[in-house]
Structures are given as structure tokens and as C-alpha cells.
Design an enzyme around this catalytic site. Structure first.
Site, mmCIF file in Angstrom:
data_model
loop_
_atom_site.group_PDB
_atom_site.id
_atom_site.type_symbol
_atom_site.label_atom_id
_atom_site.label_comp_id
_atom_site.label_asym_id
_atom_site.label_seq_id
_atom_site.Cartn_x
_atom_site.Cartn_y
_atom_site.Cartn_z
ATOM 1 C CE LYS A 1 -1.498 2.048 3.575
ATOM 2 N NZ LYS A 1 -2.097 2.423 4.871
ATOM 3 C CG ASP B 1 -7.022 3.745 2.514
ATOM 4 O OD1 ASP B 1 -7.957 3.418 1.723
ATOM 5 O OD2 ASP B 1 -6.938 4.881 2.998
#
Length: 218
Positions: free
Chosen positions: A121, A139
Site C-alpha cells: 500500500k 487502504d
């Protein structure tokens, strides 16, 4: 509604109403953005933006941070979540930048993920924000909103969500779409109580359509 129609409608609305979305993390260099993104894990951008100005002033580059003590760095970031772990990650990431990359930020996902504290991420955030690359950082907001709207179909993992979104969103739109979904989840499509009345994309939202059907049957 087909999946293509849903994607097209969502992308068109955001393109018109949020044409230039940006990260809410404050930064001045790619190195400082890296620090901010590492600090933002399970912490609000607002809190990170409070602690980073003095941190950035003290450590202008990887060389300065690599030479820092854990005690000194901890004192700058002690009000964020998990400050002990993040202190170690920041210093170790700076050391790896110096030892393996000559102090320069790598611009590929493999290089970025060699840095301590950097997962997929965080690496994708760096790629999309700094280099405007087609990288989708997933996220909690992106994961939740994508499934709720119907851009994904009960994805079980962030990686599954990422792959689905990348399959259906044009590459040149992906960096913006990353911000669209985060900001929409943060301010409108909230986890506990989505504000559907203020939602511009509810016409394409699977969850909203299902709720309307349920209510009309009462």
C-alpha cells in the site's frame, strides 16, 4: 446496471466534481512523503501533519535520519500510533536508502518494498503521488468503498481489490481514483454511517440501490 456502466458513471462524476484530488499529507520531497505515509498507518493524516514539520526540519534527507538515534526520532513522533515501531521503521528505511539506493528514492514497487515499514500500500502511494504512475493503494477506505459501491464484489483482501480496480479503471485515471476513493470514504461514505444524502455517486452505488429496494418493499 452493468459493471462497466457503474465504473463509467463513478469515474465521470469524480472527474467532473473532483478533477485534481491530492493527498492530504503535507510533504515537500519524496523522502518526506515516505516518512509521512509510514507514520500515517492506522493514524489520521491530521495527526501526522502536526508532527511532521519539526521532523522534516530535523531530518532533511535520508543521510540525516540514518544517523539519528531512536530516542531523538521517538520524541518527534511519540503522539502517533505505534511510535516505537514507526521510529525503528523510519531509521531503518533511511539506512536502507543510503546503503542500497545512494540516498535516492526508488521509483519502482520492488525497490520501495525493500524499505522497512513499506508494504504494498505504501509503495503504491509513493508511485501514484510522486511519479503519477498507475498504482492503486488500497487502504481501509478504498477497500470498504469499492465493495460498498459495487466496484468490487466482496473482495477478501486488499490485493484482490487492487487487481479488480486496476482491471477496470483506465491507467491514466488510476492515480486520481486512488484519492477519489480515499476522500469519499473519509468524508462521505463513512464506515459506520455513510452520508448517502450527500453522495454524488449514489446513482451508481450497489449498496444504495439495494437499500432503496428493501425500503420500497416495506
Amino acid at each position: 446496471m452493468t459493471l462497466k456502466e457503474r465504473y463509467d458513471g463513478v469515474i465521470a462524476w469524480f472527474s467532473e466534481n473532483m478533477p485534481s484530488p491530492e493527498t492530504e499529507l503535507h510533504y515537500d520531497t519524496p523522502f518526506h512523503l515516505l516518512l509521512a505515509v509510514i507514520l500515517s498507518a492506522q493514524c489520521t493524516d491530521k495527526r501526522v501533519n502536526i508532527v511532521t514539520p519539526p521532523l522534516f526540519e530535523a531530518y532533511s534527507d535520508a543521510a540525516a535520519l540514518a544517523a539519528a538515534s531512536e530516542e531523538d526520532v521517538f520524541n518527534f513522533i511519540k503522539s502517533v500510533t505505534f511510535p516505537n515501531n514507526k521510529t525503528r521503521h523510519l531509521i531503518r528505511a533511511a539506512k536502507v536508502l543510503m546503503e542500497e539506493f545512494g540516498g535516492e528514492m526508488p521509483s519502482d514497487i520492488e525497490g520501495l518494498m525493500k524499505l522497512p515499514g513499506v508494504g504494498r500500500k505504501t509503495a503504491n502511494v509513493m508511485l501514484s503521488v510522486v511519479w503519477d504512475k498507475a498504482a492503486m493503494a488500497v487502504d481501509t477506505h478504498v477497500f470498504r468503498v469499492s465493495n460498498r459501491i459495487g466496484l468490487t464484489n466482496n473482495s477478501k483482501t486488499p490485493l484482490a481489490t487492487e487487481k479488480t480496480l486496476m482491471r477496470h479503471i483506465p491507467g491514466d485515471v488510476v492515480p486520481k481514483a486512488h484519492h477519489w476513493l480515499i476522500l469519499h470514504g473519509r468524508y462521505v461514505c463513512k464506515a459506520r454511517k455513510p452520508e448517502c444524502g450527500n453522495c454524488g455517486i449514489k446513482g451508481w452505488c450497489r449498496s444504495y440501490a439495494n437499500e432503496m429496494k428493501k425500503n420500497s418493499g416495506k
